[in-house]
Design a protein around this motif. Structure first.
Motif, PDB file in Angstrom:
ATOM      1  N   HIS A 259      13.925   3.530 -14.932  1.00 29.88           N
ATOM      2  CA  HIS A 259      13.186   3.054 -16.197  1.00 29.88           C
ATOM      3  C   HIS A 259      11.838   2.431 -15.420  1.00 29.88           C
ATOM      4  O   HIS A 259      11.585   1.546 -16.072  1.00 29.88           O
ATOM      5  CB  HIS A 259      13.759   2.503 -17.114  1.00 29.88           C
ATOM      6  N   ASP A 260      11.252   2.870 -14.472  1.00 24.93           N
ATOM      7  CA  ASP A 260      10.049   1.930 -13.854  1.00 24.93           C
ATOM      8  C   ASP A 260       9.003   3.061 -13.593  1.00 24.93           C
ATOM      9  O   ASP A 260       9.011   4.572 -13.592  1.00 24.93           O
ATOM     10  CB  ASP A 260      10.645   1.274 -12.465  1.00 24.93           C
ATOM     11  N   ALA A 261       7.925   2.557 -13.036  1.00 22.22           N
ATOM     12  CA  ALA A 261       6.439   3.472 -13.040  1.00 22.22           C
ATOM     13  C   ALA A 261       5.804   2.804 -11.628  1.00 22.22           C
ATOM     14  O   ALA A 261       5.995   1.668 -11.553  1.00 22.22           O
ATOM     15  CB  ALA A 261       5.571   3.512 -13.942  1.00 22.22           C
ATOM     16  N   MET A 262       5.236   3.713 -10.974  1.00 30.45           N
ATOM     17  CA  MET A 262       4.523   3.259  -9.768  1.00 30.45           C
ATOM     18  C   MET A 262       3.084   4.079 -10.029  1.00 30.45           C
ATOM     19  O   MET A 262       3.070   5.078 -10.339  1.00 30.45           O
ATOM     20  CB  MET A 262       5.168   3.734  -8.340  1.00 30.45           C
ATOM     21  N   LEU A 263       2.038   3.192  -9.177  1.00 30.95           N
ATOM     22  CA  LEU A 263       0.775   3.957  -9.031  1.00 30.95           C
ATOM     23  C   LEU A 263       0.436   3.748  -7.581  1.00 30.95           C
ATOM     24  O   LEU A 263       0.208   2.811  -7.073  1.00 30.95           O
ATOM     25  CB  LEU A 263      -0.203   3.236 -10.069  1.00 30.95           C
ATOM     26  N   LEU A 264       0.319   5.249  -7.047  1.00 28.71           N
ATOM     27  CA  LEU A 264       0.190   5.170  -5.617  1.00 28.71           C
ATOM     28  C   LEU A 264      -1.445   5.626  -5.180  1.00 28.71           C
ATOM     29  O   LEU A 264      -1.921   6.422  -5.952  1.00 28.71           O
ATOM     30  CB  LEU A 264       1.082   6.077  -4.923  1.00 28.71           C
ATOM     31  N   VAL A 265      -2.120   5.024  -4.213  1.00 27.89           N
ATOM     32  CA  VAL A 265      -3.477   5.421  -4.086  1.00 27.89           C
ATOM     33  C   VAL A 265      -3.406   5.404  -2.660  1.00 27.89           C
ATOM     34  O   VAL A 265      -3.392   4.623  -2.013  1.00 27.89           O
ATOM     35  CB  VAL A 265      -4.460   4.564  -4.678  1.00 27.89           C
ATOM     36  N   GLN A 266      -3.949   6.786  -2.009  1.00 29.22           N
ATOM     37  CA  GLN A 266      -4.165   6.981  -0.641  1.00 29.22           C
ATOM     38  C   GLN A 266      -5.360   6.430  -0.218  1.00 29.22           C
ATOM     39  O   GLN A 266      -6.489   6.420  -0.900  1.00 29.22           O
ATOM     40  CB  GLN A 266      -4.274   8.525  -0.292  1.00 29.22           C
ATOM     41  N   LYS A 267      -5.438   5.355   0.759  1.00 31.28           N
ATOM     42  CA  LYS A 267      -6.463   4.637   1.483  1.00 31.28           C
ATOM     43  C   LYS A 267      -7.338   5.661   2.225  1.00 31.28           C
ATOM     44  O   LYS A 267      -6.817   6.473   3.130  1.00 31.28           O
ATOM     45  CB  LYS A 267      -6.144   3.604   1.838  1.00 31.28           C
TER      46      LYS A 267
ATOM     47  N   MET B  94       7.479  13.956 -14.251  1.00 29.57           N
ATOM     48  CA  MET B  94       7.726  12.595 -13.545  1.00 29.57           C
ATOM     49  C   MET B  94       6.631  12.056 -12.700  1.00 29.57           C
ATOM     50  O   MET B  94       6.511  11.034 -12.413  1.00 29.57           O
ATOM     51  CB  MET B  94       9.224  12.195 -13.130  1.00 29.57           C
ATOM     52  N   ALA B  95       5.772  13.057 -12.017  1.00 29.07           N
ATOM     53  CA  ALA B  95       5.070  12.791 -10.748  1.00 29.07           C
ATOM     54  C   ALA B  95       3.723  13.434 -11.256  1.00 29.07           C
ATOM     55  O   ALA B  95       3.544  14.688 -11.487  1.00 29.07           O
ATOM     56  CB  ALA B  95       5.365  13.101  -9.398  1.00 29.07           C
ATOM     57  N   PHE B  96       2.609  12.832 -11.274  1.00 31.42           N
ATOM     58  CA  PHE B  96       1.259  13.357 -11.654  1.00 31.42           C
ATOM     59  C   PHE B  96       0.403  12.989 -10.458  1.00 31.42           C
ATOM     60  O   PHE B  96       0.301  11.719 -10.139  1.00 31.42           O
ATOM     61  CB  PHE B  96       0.868  12.602 -13.058  1.00 31.42           C
ATOM     62  N   LYS B  97      -0.609  13.855 -10.216  1.00 32.64           N
ATOM     63  CA  LYS B  97      -1.556  13.609  -8.970  1.00 32.64           C
ATOM     64  C   LYS B  97      -2.995  13.685  -9.825  1.00 32.64           C
ATOM     65  O   LYS B  97      -3.141  14.516 -10.751  1.00 32.64           O
ATOM     66  CB  LYS B  97      -1.477  14.646  -7.850  1.00 32.64           C
ATOM     67  N   GLY B  98      -4.012  13.096  -8.909  1.00 28.95           N
ATOM     68  CA  GLY B  98      -5.244  13.008  -9.488  1.00 28.95           C
ATOM     69  C   GLY B  98      -6.187  12.139  -8.482  1.00 28.95           C
ATOM     70  O   GLY B  98      -5.684  12.095  -7.126  1.00 28.95           O
ATOM     71  N   THR B  99      -7.082  11.598  -9.087  1.00 30.56           N
ATOM     72  CA  THR B  99      -7.940  10.600  -8.132  1.00 30.56           C
ATOM     73  C   THR B  99      -8.042   9.331  -9.042  1.00 30.56           C
ATOM     74  O   THR B  99      -8.155   9.312 -10.114  1.00 30.56           O
ATOM     75  CB  THR B  99      -9.329  11.194  -7.829  1.00 30.56           C
ATOM     76  N   LEU B 100      -8.343   8.301  -8.031  1.00 34.33           N
ATOM     77  CA  LEU B 100      -8.571   6.951  -8.574  1.00 34.33           C
ATOM     78  C   LEU B 100      -9.759   6.337  -7.689  1.00 34.33           C
ATOM     79  O   LEU B 100      -9.577   6.470  -6.580  1.00 34.33           O
ATOM     80  CB  LEU B 100      -7.275   6.169  -8.447  1.00 34.33           C
ATOM     81  N   ASP B 101     -10.663   6.198  -8.394  1.00 32.17           N
ATOM     82  CA  ASP B 101     -12.091   5.735  -7.537  1.00 32.17           C
ATOM     83  C   ASP B 101     -12.079   6.565  -6.359  1.00 32.17           C
ATOM     84  O   ASP B 101     -12.441   6.353  -5.079  1.00 32.17           O
ATOM     85  CB  ASP B 101     -11.709   4.344  -7.065  1.00 32.17           C
ATOM     86  N   GLY B 102     -12.178   8.088  -6.659  1.00 35.22           N
ATOM     87  CA  GLY B 102     -12.310   9.132  -5.508  1.00 35.22           C
ATOM     88  C   GLY B 102     -11.465   9.367  -4.552  1.00 35.22           C
ATOM     89  O   GLY B 102     -11.476  10.150  -3.677  1.00 35.22           O
ATOM     90  N   GLN B 103     -10.146   8.528  -4.391  1.00 36.86           N
ATOM     91  CA  GLN B 103      -8.986   8.683  -3.527  1.00 36.86           C
ATOM     92  C   GLN B 103      -7.851   9.251  -4.306  1.00 36.86           C
ATOM     93  O   GLN B 103      -7.655   9.128  -5.600  1.00 36.86           O
ATOM     94  CB  GLN B 103      -8.844   7.248  -2.980  1.00 36.86           C
ATOM     95  N   PRO B 104      -7.344  10.168  -3.489  1.00 33.82           N
ATOM     96  CA  PRO B 104      -6.085  10.879  -4.036  1.00 33.82           C
ATOM     97  C   PRO B 104      -5.286   9.622  -4.632  1.00 33.82           C
ATOM     98  O   PRO B 104      -4.686   8.501  -3.973  1.00 33.82           O
ATOM     99  CB  PRO B 104      -5.307  11.373  -2.845  1.00 33.82           C
ATOM    100  N   ALA B 105      -4.617  10.060  -5.720  1.00 26.60           N
ATOM    101  CA  ALA B 105      -3.673   9.047  -6.441  1.00 26.60           C
ATOM    102  C   ALA B 105      -2.357   9.847  -6.968  1.00 26.60           C
ATOM    103  O   ALA B 105      -2.486  11.060  -7.547  1.00 26.60           O
ATOM    104  CB  ALA B 105      -4.409   8.273  -7.584  1.00 26.60           C
ATOM    105  N   VAL B 106      -1.296   9.122  -7.208  1.00 26.37           N
ATOM    106  CA  VAL B 106      -0.236   9.624  -7.776  1.00 26.37           C
ATOM    107  C   VAL B 106       0.528   8.822  -8.661  1.00 26.37           C
ATOM    108  O   VAL B 106       0.881   7.374  -8.265  1.00 26.37           O
ATOM    109  CB  VAL B 106       0.947  10.114  -6.770  1.00 26.37           C
ATOM    110  N   ALA B 107       0.911   8.864  -9.877  1.00 30.28           N
ATOM    111  CA  ALA B 107       1.374   8.143 -10.900  1.00 30.28           C
ATOM    112  C   ALA B 107       2.832   8.599 -11.118  1.00 30.28           C
ATOM    113  O   ALA B 107       3.240   9.908 -11.039  1.00 30.28           O
ATOM    114  CB  ALA B 107       0.921   8.256 -11.977  1.00 30.28           C
ATOM    115  N   LEU B 108       3.925   7.773 -10.880  1.00 32.32           N
ATOM    116  CA  LEU B 108       5.158   8.196 -10.851  1.00 32.32           C
ATOM    117  C   LEU B 108       5.979   7.388 -12.018  1.00 32.32           C
ATOM    118  O   LEU B 108       5.564   6.259 -12.373  1.00 32.32           O
ATOM    119  CB  LEU B 108       5.912   7.628  -9.606  1.00 32.32           C
TER     120      LEU B 108
END
Length: 132
Positions: free
Chosen positions: A124-132, A68-82
């Motif tokens: 039944h929802d999703a979030m996209l988090l990006v560390q600034k 349910m939780a995935f980590k990676g990068t978005l535009d070079g910043q740490p990101a998490v999709a839930l």
């Protein structure tokens, strides 16, 4: 991806779950009629076209359970999709998601803006988090 409100019974939360799969995988196809789709759902499709989590991998993958939780990068910043596929709200902390607590985190999918150290994702929802 299915974000439409007509010819389907998807809630806006379920549309976000559909869209986050495209953001995670890079596969974005839709049969939604773009001339009839509600503005907030069209914005979800725009985010699917704009955002891509690179090198996505599950944070915690338990046997016989969907991650349910995935980590990676978005535009070079740490990101998490839930993704919360359960019938109950789930609470997370930055520490659980391997995000630094001393840097702001922005939620982009809903968008909720800057998040605090602890937050809840609805059923039944999703979030996209990006560390600034």
């Amino acid at each position: 991806l299915m974000a439409r409100q007509d010819r389907a019974e998807h809630t806006i939360q379920e549309a976000r779950v559909s869209v986050i799969t495209g953001i995670l995988t890079g596969v974005c196809l839709t049969s939604d009629n773009l001339s009839t789709i509600a503005p907030e759902r069209f914005q979800l499709l725009e985010r699917a076209a704009k955002y891509r989590v690179k090198d996505a991998m599950p944070i915690d993958w338990k046997i016989k359970q969907w991650p349910m939780a995935f980590k990676g990068t978005l535009d070079g910043q740490p990101a998490v999709a839930l993704i919360n596929h359960t019938d109950a709200p789930l609470e997370y902390t930055f520490e659980q998601l391997e995000l630094a607590s001393d840097r702001p985190v922005e939620e982009l999918l809903q968008p909720l803006g800057i998040m605090k150290d602890k937050f809840t994702i609805a059923p039944h929802d999703a979030m996209l988090l990006v560390q600034k």
